[in-house]
Design an enzyme around this catalytic site. Structure first.
Site, PDB file in Angstrom:
ATOM      1  CE  LYS A 203      -1.832   2.587   3.178  1.00  0.00           C
ATOM      2  NZ  LYS A 203      -1.933   4.066   2.533  1.00  0.00           N
ATOM      3  N   GLY A 255       6.968   4.395   8.561  1.00  0.00           N
ATOM      4  CA  GLY A 255       6.143   5.516   8.793  1.00  0.00           C
ATOM      5  C   GLY A 255       6.054   6.043  10.292  1.00  0.00           C
ATOM      6  CB  SER A 256       4.218   7.990  12.243  1.00  0.00           C
ATOM      7  OG  SER A 256       2.775   7.503  12.270  1.00  0.00           O
ATOM      8  CB  THR A 257       6.839   6.574  16.313  1.00  0.00           C
ATOM      9  OG1 THR A 257       8.166   6.454  15.927  1.00  0.00           O
ATOM     10  CG2 THR A 257       7.036   5.776  18.043  1.00  0.00           C
ATOM     11  N   GLY A 260       3.161   2.671  14.129  1.00  0.00           N
ATOM     12  CA  GLY A 260       4.089   1.581  14.415  1.00  0.00           C
ATOM     13  C   GLY A 260       3.734   0.970  15.694  1.00  0.00           C
ATOM     14  CD  GLU A 277      13.670   0.268   8.661  1.00  0.00           C
ATOM     15  OE1 GLU A 277      14.132   1.208   9.621  1.00  0.00           O
ATOM     16  OE2 GLU A 277      14.349  -0.516   8.086  1.00  0.00           O
ATOM     17  CB  CYS A 311      12.600   8.850   9.049  1.00  0.00           C
ATOM     18  SG  CYS A 311      13.524   7.736   7.666  1.00  0.00           S
ATOM     19  CD  GLU A 408      10.011  11.981  12.506  1.00  0.00           C
ATOM     20  OE1 GLU A 408       8.888  11.413  12.740  1.00  0.00           O
ATOM     21  OE2 GLU A 408      10.712  11.410  11.818  1.00  0.00           O
TER      22      GLU A 408
HETATM   23  P1  NAP Z   1       2.084   7.512   8.867  1.00  0.00           P
HETATM   24  O1  NAP Z   1       0.933   8.345   9.143  1.00  0.00           O
HETATM   25  O2  NAP Z   1       2.715   6.453   9.624  1.00  0.00           O
HETATM   26  O3  NAP Z   1       1.901   6.619   7.487  1.00  0.00           O
HETATM   27  C1  NAP Z   1       2.802   5.802   6.885  1.00  0.00           C
HETATM   28  C2  NAP Z   1       1.937   4.765   6.083  1.00  0.00           C
HETATM   29  O4  NAP Z   1       1.018   3.982   7.038  1.00  0.00           O
HETATM   30  C3  NAP Z   1       1.050   5.265   5.182  1.00  0.00           C
HETATM   31  O5  NAP Z   1       0.700   4.521   4.061  1.00  0.00           O
HETATM   32  C4  NAP Z   1      -0.349   5.539   5.985  1.00  0.00           C
HETATM   33  O6  NAP Z   1      -1.679   5.595   4.938  1.00  0.00           O
HETATM   34  C5  NAP Z   1      -0.340   4.106   6.506  1.00  0.00           C
HETATM   35  N1  NAP Z   1      -1.282   4.083   7.706  1.00  0.00           N
HETATM   36  C6  NAP Z   1      -1.749   5.170   8.470  1.00  0.00           C
HETATM   37  N2  NAP Z   1      -2.438   4.566   9.727  1.00  0.00           N
HETATM   38  C7  NAP Z   1      -2.377   3.250   9.550  1.00  0.00           C
HETATM   39  C8  NAP Z   1      -2.927   2.237  10.334  1.00  0.00           C
HETATM   40  N3  NAP Z   1      -3.775   2.483  11.507  1.00  0.00           N
HETATM   41  N4  NAP Z   1      -2.671   1.007   9.943  1.00  0.00           N
HETATM   42  C9  NAP Z   1      -1.858   0.736   8.916  1.00  0.00           C
HETATM   43  N5  NAP Z   1      -1.395   1.780   8.094  1.00  0.00           N
HETATM   44  C10 NAP Z   1      -1.363   2.916   8.491  1.00  0.00           C
HETATM   45  O7  NAP Z   1       3.470   7.986   8.587  1.00  0.00           O
HETATM   46  P2  NAP Z   1       3.488   9.417   7.478  1.00  0.00           P
HETATM   47  O8  NAP Z   1       3.189  10.727   8.143  1.00  0.00           O
HETATM   48  O9  NAP Z   1       3.052   8.919   6.253  1.00  0.00           O
HETATM   49  O10 NAP Z   1       5.058   9.458   7.321  1.00  0.00           O
HETATM   50  C11 NAP Z   1       6.021  10.087   7.940  1.00  0.00           C
HETATM   51  C12 NAP Z   1       6.485   9.264   9.130  1.00  0.00           C
HETATM   52  O11 NAP Z   1       7.298   8.140   8.621  1.00  0.00           O
HETATM   53  C13 NAP Z   1       7.596   9.950   9.880  1.00  0.00           C
HETATM   54  O12 NAP Z   1       7.314   9.942  11.243  1.00  0.00           O
HETATM   55  C14 NAP Z   1       8.908   9.582   9.737  1.00  0.00           C
HETATM   56  O13 NAP Z   1      10.044   9.429  10.392  1.00  0.00           O
HETATM   57  C15 NAP Z   1       8.436   8.149   9.210  1.00  0.00           C
HETATM   58  N6  NAP Z   1       9.350   7.469   8.285  1.00  0.00           N
HETATM   59  C16 NAP Z   1      10.527   6.647   8.746  1.00  0.00           C
HETATM   60  C17 NAP Z   1      11.196   5.977   7.696  1.00  0.00           C
HETATM   61  C18 NAP Z   1      12.205   4.941   8.277  1.00  0.00           C
HETATM   62  O14 NAP Z   1      12.708   4.397   7.519  1.00  0.00           O
HETATM   63  N7  NAP Z   1      12.443   4.690   9.523  1.00  0.00           N
HETATM   64  C19 NAP Z   1      11.255   6.508   6.480  1.00  0.00           C
HETATM   65  C20 NAP Z   1      10.312   7.349   6.181  1.00  0.00           C
HETATM   66  C21 NAP Z   1       9.518   8.057   7.172  1.00  0.00           C
HETATM   67  P3  NAP Z   1      -1.893   7.173   4.657  1.00  0.00           P
HETATM   68  O15 NAP Z   1      -0.956   7.639   3.665  1.00  0.00           O
HETATM   69  O16 NAP Z   1      -3.058   6.990   4.082  1.00  0.00           O
HETATM   70  O17 NAP Z   1      -1.830   7.998   5.987  1.00  0.00           O
END
Ligand code: NAP
Ligand code: MG
Length: 499
Positions: A203, A255-257, A260, A277, A311, A408
């Site tokens: 996804k 994605g976000s903590t 996660g 991650e 990130c 963050e």
């Molecule tokens: P996010 O809200 O956690 O979203 C990540 C992904 O998860 C998106 O595809 C999102 O869909 C989906 N998602 C949202 N709620 C979910 C749920 N309840 N169950 C399963 N999946 C769900 O994070 P983001 O705001 O898009 O990305 C930014 C974050 O990612 C930052 O905190 C960053 O540090 C982290 N990040 C970490 C790394 C790493 O390698 N450690 C790399 C890149 C980013 P939607 O798009 O529809 O919301």
């Protein structure tokens, strides 16, 4: 760069930097003509584009001008179920039985096809997500292709990756990726899964689905057996449907903590394997013996690269007190020269913020930083009238406990703190819930080894920042998640080992 007429305009604790360089770059926009995409995308399931059972579609826009680019299907739980069934069927009947060297050929072919269409992918990535074309063209897309090349090479050599052990694929991998490196994250996830003999339901993020849709086209044309890779667009509920599906063997999430943690709770008590991650708040540490000009470039690359939507961004800068004044002056001068604007312009350093929601988050933190009394410097550059934009910003004299030093922000915002001794800076650098990455700048090799040994971060760069390579593992400590992606280590989460 010929910089003249320096003038700082002071207003409360915000200083707008102002340089008149006397000249500027002529626009150099990348042509959109070599990039085509559909007005509407369905779900990519079992090698075909299928209408969503949800009957729903959502818009994806260009954050640089807020114009709609396309509409994309929103998969519900029934759609996800269909994708998982296709992936299971492909796994049992075709993929797990296929000789590894045959699997490798498909992965190589996908890598080559991405290379052939690199320009098209780069343009679409910049239009859908707002990142500068220079980055999508020179970093995201070539690195995505390199991941497919790299893991194609491992497919028939797993006995060397895991000597004296048998490695068995897991089955169906559910993969959920964020919006900051859409194509690269898809490659990080799909390539090792295929190389180890697993099938995939992926996804993409809601605001950046288009390169995943183009990747589905490539996968279809590559002749990869139907159902080996399925791509289902949608929002958080679609991601949750993947996580909760009983026939998925492994979840790979970036994605976000916050999300996660939800995922970890959801899979507790199941036998799904998980890699997470998550977020970060990287400490970038500059010692007084560091090459200062080089360090300034490293800091700029570390925090303003990709609008700070990284990130592992070096968003917490620790400078040794004796060089702090000089370094801050140089950094202030340097951010004033950064070009903010059209992501498709080849001169652009900082593109558009990915979404209105992310821009609101960044603004919230700018306000918090100002309200907490820290000195804020922002570039004086003008911003386009439409779209989501943020000037490169620096906060100085920041306290260790400040929210802008602990949380963050995920935007082009740097918090600068100072230190005197090695012990002090180690303690401060390690004092966050995160532990994804860090940087050390010093002339002394022994100091680098001493620091890197004591820092709790998955990736530590020395005298450089934000360098990536498919051969090198990436992942975090503490609330930055667990498991590694990339390199030999990136194979492990996709196999069961036995003797
Ligand atoms: P996010 O809200 O956690 O979203 C990540 C992904 O998860 C998106 O595809 C999102 O869909 C989906 N998602 C949202 N709620 C979910 C749920 N309840 N169950 C399963 N999946 C769900 O994070 P983001 O705001 O898009 O990305 C930014 C974050 O990612 C930052 O905190 C960053 O540090 C982290 N990040 C970490 C790394 C790493 O390698 N450690 C790399 C890149 C980013 P939607 O798009 O529809 O919301
Ligand atoms: Mg978009």
């Amino acid at each position: 760069m010929p910089v003249t007429n320096k003038k700082n305009i002071k207003k409360s604790n915000t200083i707008k930097l102002k340089f008149d360089t006397g000249w500027s770059y002529a626009p150099a926009p990348e042509s959109k003509s070599s990039a085509s995409f559909n007005k509407q995308y369905d779900l990519f399931i079992n090698g075909e584009w299928v209408n969503p059972l949800s009957h729903k579609y959502f818009d994806t826009i260009n954050p640089a001008n807020e114009e709609k680019l396309a509409e994309v299907a929103e998969a519900n739980a029934a759609d996800v179920d269909r994708a998982v069934k296709a992936a299971r069927n492909a796994y049992e009947k075709v993929w797990k039985k296929m000789p590894a060297k045959e699997r490798a050929k498909y992965i190589f072919r996908i890598a080559r096809m991405i290379q052939e269409r690199a320009r098209e992918f780069a343009i679409i990535e910049s239009m859908d997500g707002g990142k500068p074309i220079r980055e999508s063209r020179d970093f995201d897309i070539p690195t995505a292709a390199n991941h497919f090349f790299y893991y194609a090479g491992w497919a028939d050599k797993l006995e060397y990756a895991f000597p004296n052990r048998n490695s068995n694929s897991l089955g169906v991998a559910g993969q959920i990726i964020p919006w900051n490196f859409p194509m690269l994250m898809a490659a990080w996830k799909i390539a090792p899964a295929l190389a180890t003999g697993n099938t995939v339901v992926l996804k993409p993020a809601e605001t950046t689905p288009l390169t995943a849709m183009k990747l589905a086209e490539v996968i279809r044309e590559s002749g990869l057996p139907e159902g080996v890779v399925n791509i289902v667009s949608g929002g958080g509920a679609t991601g949750a449907a993947i996580v909760n599906h009983p026939d998925i063997n492994k979840i790979a999430f970036t994605g976000s903590t916050e999300v996660g943690k939800l995922i970890q709770r959801a899979v507790a008590g199941t036998n799904k394997k998980v890699t997470l991650e998550l977020g970060g708040k990287a400490a970038n540490i500059i010692f007084e013996d560091a090459p200062i000009d080089q360090a300034v470039e490293g800091v700029i690359n570390g925090v303003y690269f990709n609008q700070g939507h990284v990130c592992c961004a070096g968003s917490r800068l620790y400078v040794q007190e004796s060089v702090a004044k000089e370094l801050i002056r140089k950094l202030r001068d340097r951010i004033e020269t950064l070009i903010v604007g059209d992501p498709l312009d080849k001169n652009t350093d900082i593109g558009a913020i990915n979404s209105r929601q992310q821009l609101d988050t960044i603004h919230k933190y700018l306000k918090i930083g100002k309200d907490e009394g820290y000195q804020m410097y922002e570039s004086s550059c003008s911003l386009p009238a439409k779209g989501y934009w943020c000037r490169p910003t620096i906060f100085t004299d920041v306290a260790q406990s400040a929210r802008i030093a602990q949380e963050e922000i995920f935007g082009p915002v740097l918090a600068i703190l100072t230190f005197r001794t090695d012990d002090e800076v180690i303690q401060k650098a390690n004092n966050t819930p995160y532990g994804l990455s860090a940087g050390v700048w010093t002339d002394k090799g022994s100091k680098i080894f001493n620091m890197t040994k004591r820092m709790r971060a998955g990736v530590i760069w020395a005298n450089t920042f934000n360098k990536f390579d498919p051969t090198s593992p990436f992942g975090g400590y503490k609330e930055s998640g667990y498991g590694r992606e990339g390199g030999l280590h990136g194979l492990l989460p996709y196999v069961n080992l036995s003797n």
